[in-house]
Design a protein around this motif. Structure first.
Motif, PDB file in Angstrom:
ATOM      1  N   ILE A 198      24.006   7.040   6.387  1.00  0.00           N
ATOM      2  CA  ILE A 198      23.579   5.804   5.743  1.00  0.00           C
ATOM      3  C   ILE A 198      22.569   6.139   4.643  1.00  0.00           C
ATOM      4  O   ILE A 198      22.121   7.277   4.520  1.00  0.00           O
ATOM      5  CB  ILE A 198      22.958   4.812   6.761  1.00  0.00           C
ATOM      6  CG1 ILE A 198      21.758   5.426   7.474  1.00  0.00           C
ATOM      7  CG2 ILE A 198      23.981   4.328   7.768  1.00  0.00           C
ATOM      8  CD1 ILE A 198      21.026   4.451   8.368  1.00  0.00           C
ATOM      9  N   SER A 199      22.204   5.133   3.871  1.00  0.00           N
ATOM     10  CA  SER A 199      21.201   5.306   2.817  1.00  0.00           C
ATOM     11  C   SER A 199      19.816   5.409   3.461  1.00  0.00           C
ATOM     12  O   SER A 199      19.680   5.256   4.669  1.00  0.00           O
ATOM     13  CB  SER A 199      21.251   4.111   1.864  1.00  0.00           C
ATOM     14  OG  SER A 199      22.530   4.002   1.270  1.00  0.00           O
ATOM     15  N   SER A 200      18.806   5.631   2.648  1.00  0.00           N
ATOM     16  CA  SER A 200      17.456   5.768   3.201  1.00  0.00           C
ATOM     17  C   SER A 200      16.421   5.192   2.245  1.00  0.00           C
ATOM     18  O   SER A 200      16.704   4.923   1.083  1.00  0.00           O
ATOM     19  CB  SER A 200      17.140   7.229   3.514  1.00  0.00           C
ATOM     20  OG  SER A 200      17.297   8.016   2.365  1.00  0.00           O
ATOM     21  N   VAL A 201      15.216   5.003   2.772  1.00  0.00           N
ATOM     22  CA  VAL A 201      14.071   4.592   1.962  1.00  0.00           C
ATOM     23  C   VAL A 201      13.003   5.661   2.124  1.00  0.00           C
ATOM     24  O   VAL A 201      12.592   5.980   3.239  1.00  0.00           O
ATOM     25  CB  VAL A 201      13.513   3.218   2.399  1.00  0.00           C
ATOM     26  CG1 VAL A 201      12.253   2.873   1.612  1.00  0.00           C
ATOM     27  CG2 VAL A 201      14.558   2.127   2.217  1.00  0.00           C
ATOM     28  N   CYS A 202      12.578   6.225   0.986  1.00  0.00           N
ATOM     29  CA  CYS A 202      11.505   7.220   0.982  1.00  0.00           C
ATOM     30  C   CYS A 202      10.197   6.520   0.625  1.00  0.00           C
ATOM     31  O   CYS A 202      10.196   5.526  -0.106  1.00  0.00           O
ATOM     32  CB  CYS A 202      11.767   8.308  -0.054  1.00  0.00           C
ATOM     33  SG  CYS A 202      13.259   9.275   0.235  1.00  0.00           S
ATOM     34  N   GLU A 203       9.091   7.067   1.132  1.00  0.00           N
ATOM     35  CA  GLU A 203       7.779   6.518   0.817  1.00  0.00           C
ATOM     36  C   GLU A 203       6.784   7.633   0.549  1.00  0.00           C
ATOM     37  O   GLU A 203       6.928   8.740   1.048  1.00  0.00           O
ATOM     38  CB  GLU A 203       7.258   5.649   1.964  1.00  0.00           C
ATOM     39  CG  GLU A 203       6.827   6.436   3.175  1.00  0.00           C
ATOM     40  CD  GLU A 203       6.183   5.594   4.269  1.00  0.00           C
ATOM     41  OE1 GLU A 203       6.351   4.359   4.274  1.00  0.00           O
ATOM     42  OE2 GLU A 203       5.506   6.186   5.124  1.00  0.00           O
ATOM     43  N   HIS A 204       5.805   7.303  -0.263  1.00  0.00           N
ATOM     44  CA  HIS A 204       4.629   8.164  -0.387  1.00  0.00           C
ATOM     45  C   HIS A 204       3.437   7.267  -0.638  1.00  0.00           C
ATOM     46  O   HIS A 204       3.568   6.130  -1.106  1.00  0.00           O
ATOM     47  CB  HIS A 204       4.795   9.239  -1.479  1.00  0.00           C
ATOM     48  CG  HIS A 204       4.684   8.756  -2.890  1.00  0.00           C
ATOM     49  ND1 HIS A 204       3.480   8.494  -3.499  1.00  0.00           N
ATOM     50  CD2 HIS A 204       5.634   8.495  -3.824  1.00  0.00           C
ATOM     51  CE1 HIS A 204       3.694   8.090  -4.750  1.00  0.00           C
ATOM     52  NE2 HIS A 204       4.988   8.070  -4.964  1.00  0.00           N
ATOM     53  N   ALA A 205       2.276   7.745  -0.268  1.00  0.00           N
ATOM     54  CA  ALA A 205       1.045   7.001  -0.511  1.00  0.00           C
ATOM     55  C   ALA A 205       0.760   7.037  -2.009  1.00  0.00           C
ATOM     56  O   ALA A 205       1.059   8.032  -2.682  1.00  0.00           O
ATOM     57  CB  ALA A 205      -0.114   7.624   0.260  1.00  0.00           C
ATOM     58  N   PRO A 206       0.214   5.957  -2.562  1.00  0.00           N
ATOM     59  CA  PRO A 206      -0.134   5.981  -3.984  1.00  0.00           C
ATOM     60  C   PRO A 206      -1.076   7.141  -4.286  1.00  0.00           C
ATOM     61  O   PRO A 206      -1.934   7.489  -3.475  1.00  0.00           O
ATOM     62  CB  PRO A 206      -0.833   4.639  -4.203  1.00  0.00           C
ATOM     63  CG  PRO A 206      -0.304   3.767  -3.111  1.00  0.00           C
ATOM     64  CD  PRO A 206      -0.083   4.684  -1.937  1.00  0.00           C
ATOM     65  N   LEU A 207      -0.871   7.746  -5.431  1.00  0.00           N
ATOM     66  CA  LEU A 207      -1.689   8.881  -5.841  1.00  0.00           C
ATOM     67  C   LEU A 207      -3.047   8.382  -6.305  1.00  0.00           C
ATOM     68  O   LEU A 207      -3.149   7.364  -6.979  1.00  0.00           O
ATOM     69  CB  LEU A 207      -0.998   9.636  -6.983  1.00  0.00           C
ATOM     70  CG  LEU A 207       0.421  10.117  -6.682  1.00  0.00           C
ATOM     71  CD1 LEU A 207       1.067  10.668  -7.939  1.00  0.00           C
ATOM     72  CD2 LEU A 207       0.396  11.164  -5.591  1.00  0.00           C
ATOM     73  N   ASP A 231       0.809  -1.219   0.000  1.00  0.00           N
ATOM     74  CA  ASP A 231       0.000   0.000   0.000  1.00  0.00           C
ATOM     75  C   ASP A 231       0.843   1.270   0.000  1.00  0.00           C
ATOM     76  O   ASP A 231       0.362   2.340   0.339  1.00  0.00           O
ATOM     77  CB  ASP A 231      -0.968   0.006   1.179  1.00  0.00           C
ATOM     78  CG  ASP A 231      -0.254  -0.045   2.529  1.00  0.00           C
ATOM     79  OD1 ASP A 231       0.976  -0.263   2.554  1.00  0.00           O
ATOM     80  OD2 ASP A 231      -0.930   0.119   3.563  1.00  0.00           O
ATOM     81  N   LYS A 232       2.123   1.146  -0.400  1.00  0.00           N
ATOM     82  CA  LYS A 232       3.032   2.297  -0.421  1.00  0.00           C
ATOM     83  C   LYS A 232       3.805   2.340  -1.728  1.00  0.00           C
ATOM     84  O   LYS A 232       3.902   1.346  -2.440  1.00  0.00           O
ATOM     85  CB  LYS A 232       4.056   2.188   0.711  1.00  0.00           C
ATOM     86  CG  LYS A 232       3.475   2.196   2.090  1.00  0.00           C
ATOM     87  CD  LYS A 232       4.571   2.061   3.121  1.00  0.00           C
ATOM     88  CE  LYS A 232       3.968   2.123   4.504  1.00  0.00           C
ATOM     89  NZ  LYS A 232       4.873   2.663   5.472  1.00  0.00           N
ATOM     90  N   CYS A 233       4.377   3.495  -1.994  1.00  0.00           N
ATOM     91  CA  CYS A 233       5.328   3.658  -3.086  1.00  0.00           C
ATOM     92  C   CYS A 233       6.678   3.941  -2.432  1.00  0.00           C
ATOM     93  O   CYS A 233       6.779   4.874  -1.623  1.00  0.00           O
ATOM     94  CB  CYS A 233       4.920   4.814  -3.989  1.00  0.00           C
ATOM     95  SG  CYS A 233       3.335   4.540  -4.832  1.00  0.00           S
ATOM     96  N   LEU A 234       7.700   3.133  -2.758  1.00  0.00           N
ATOM     97  CA  LEU A 234       8.993   3.225  -2.084  1.00  0.00           C
ATOM     98  C   LEU A 234      10.126   3.510  -3.066  1.00  0.00           C
ATOM     99  O   LEU A 234      10.059   3.132  -4.231  1.00  0.00           O
ATOM    100  CB  LEU A 234       9.304   1.924  -1.336  1.00  0.00           C
ATOM    101  CG  LEU A 234       8.295   1.476  -0.279  1.00  0.00           C
ATOM    102  CD1 LEU A 234       8.731   0.146   0.336  1.00  0.00           C
ATOM    103  CD2 LEU A 234       8.124   2.530   0.792  1.00  0.00           C
ATOM    104  N   LEU A 235      11.159   4.152  -2.551  1.00  0.00           N
ATOM    105  CA  LEU A 235      12.353   4.469  -3.331  1.00  0.00           C
ATOM    106  C   LEU A 235      13.569   4.357  -2.425  1.00  0.00           C
ATOM    107  O   LEU A 235      13.594   4.955  -1.344  1.00  0.00           O
ATOM    108  CB  LEU A 235      12.262   5.897  -3.890  1.00  0.00           C
ATOM    109  CG  LEU A 235      13.506   6.447  -4.570  1.00  0.00           C
ATOM    110  CD1 LEU A 235      13.750   5.743  -5.906  1.00  0.00           C
ATOM    111  CD2 LEU A 235      13.384   7.953  -4.775  1.00  0.00           C
ATOM    112  N   ILE A 236      14.575   3.597  -2.858  1.00  0.00           N
ATOM    113  CA  ILE A 236      15.839   3.543  -2.134  1.00  0.00           C
ATOM    114  C   ILE A 236      16.679   4.723  -2.579  1.00  0.00           C
ATOM    115  O   ILE A 236      16.882   4.946  -3.773  1.00  0.00           O
ATOM    116  CB  ILE A 236      16.602   2.230  -2.427  1.00  0.00           C
ATOM    117  CG1 ILE A 236      15.840   1.041  -1.863  1.00  0.00           C
ATOM    118  CG2 ILE A 236      18.020   2.282  -1.850  1.00  0.00           C
ATOM    119  CD1 ILE A 236      16.444  -0.310  -2.209  1.00  0.00           C
ATOM    120  N   VAL A 237      17.164   5.500  -1.621  1.00  0.00           N
ATOM    121  CA  VAL A 237      18.064   6.618  -1.905  1.00  0.00           C
ATOM    122  C   VAL A 237      19.448   6.174  -1.472  1.00  0.00           C
ATOM    123  O   VAL A 237      19.715   6.020  -0.283  1.00  0.00           O
ATOM    124  CB  VAL A 237      17.624   7.899  -1.157  1.00  0.00           C
ATOM    125  CG1 VAL A 237      18.603   9.026  -1.419  1.00  0.00           C
ATOM    126  CG2 VAL A 237      16.216   8.295  -1.555  1.00  0.00           C
TER     127      VAL A 237
END
Length: 190
Positions: free
Chosen positions: A156-165, A40-46
């Motif tokens: 360290i690296s991170s994971v960003c998230e946003h709710a699906p549009l 239920d999320k949109c994720l991106l590894i930074v």
């Protein structure tokens, strides 16, 4: 007679192009560019390594927030995604969890502002000497990610998230291939 074949080829090409575009758009439905749909999320590894504050700012610049976890299903989906994301070795990633400014050591998710009631701790955690939560694994392959407390200044690296549009109705007109009919489709991107 050749021009009929040329027109048929052009129409077929347009239709196939439209089908390809629709198929491509459905790969990550509702997610911004470069984000992956994970449950239920949109994720991106930074991959850029930063302290917690910088990582939070970087996610916000992308219209997202640092990762938060609400339940075991999200943890399972996250573990599967991280293990299949093409990263050769398990890494540590910032989450939005912290207890900054909280004298009772209660953790909150910065991205939602809600208390972190589901916290799948790594072995030996929590240690209450520092304030920010990261998701880590002691395993190299098929990692089992869990939460740990560390210094917010660690890089360290991170994971960003946003709710699906969500897409709702507005005015966009498309022309049908039939010369005497039109189709009106309404789409609004948040």
């Amino acid at each position: 007679m050749l021009w009929h074949k040329l027109i048929a080829f052009a129409v077929l090409s347009l239709v196939l192009c439209q089908l390809h575009q629709v198929t491509s758009d459905d790969a990550n439905p509702g997610c911004r560019t470069n984000f992956s749909r994970v449950g239920d999320k949109c994720l991106l590894i930074v991959e850029e390594r930063d302290g917690w504050y910088e990582a939070d700012r970087n996610c916000r610049a992308l219209g997202a927030g640092l990762l938060s976890l609400q339940n075991p299903i999200q943890l399972l989906e996250l573990n599967q995604w991280l293990n299949n994301s093409g990263q050769p070795f398990a890494k540590d990633y910032w989450t939005s969890g912290n207890n900054l400014g909280n004298q009772y050591r209660t953790f909150f998710w910065q991205s939602t502002g809600k208390e972190a009631t589901y916290i799948p701790w790594a072995a030996g955690q929590p240690i209450h000497i520092d304030n920010c939560l990261l998701i880590e694994s002691s395993e190299i392959f098929n990692a089992n990610y869990r939460l740990s407390v560390t210094l917010c200044s660690m890089v360290i690296s991170s994971v960003c998230e946003h709710a699906p549009l969500n897409y709702t109705l507005s005015n966009v007109t498309r022309i049908c291939l039939k010369p005497d009919s039109f189709e009106t489709v309404q789409v609004l991107v948040n």
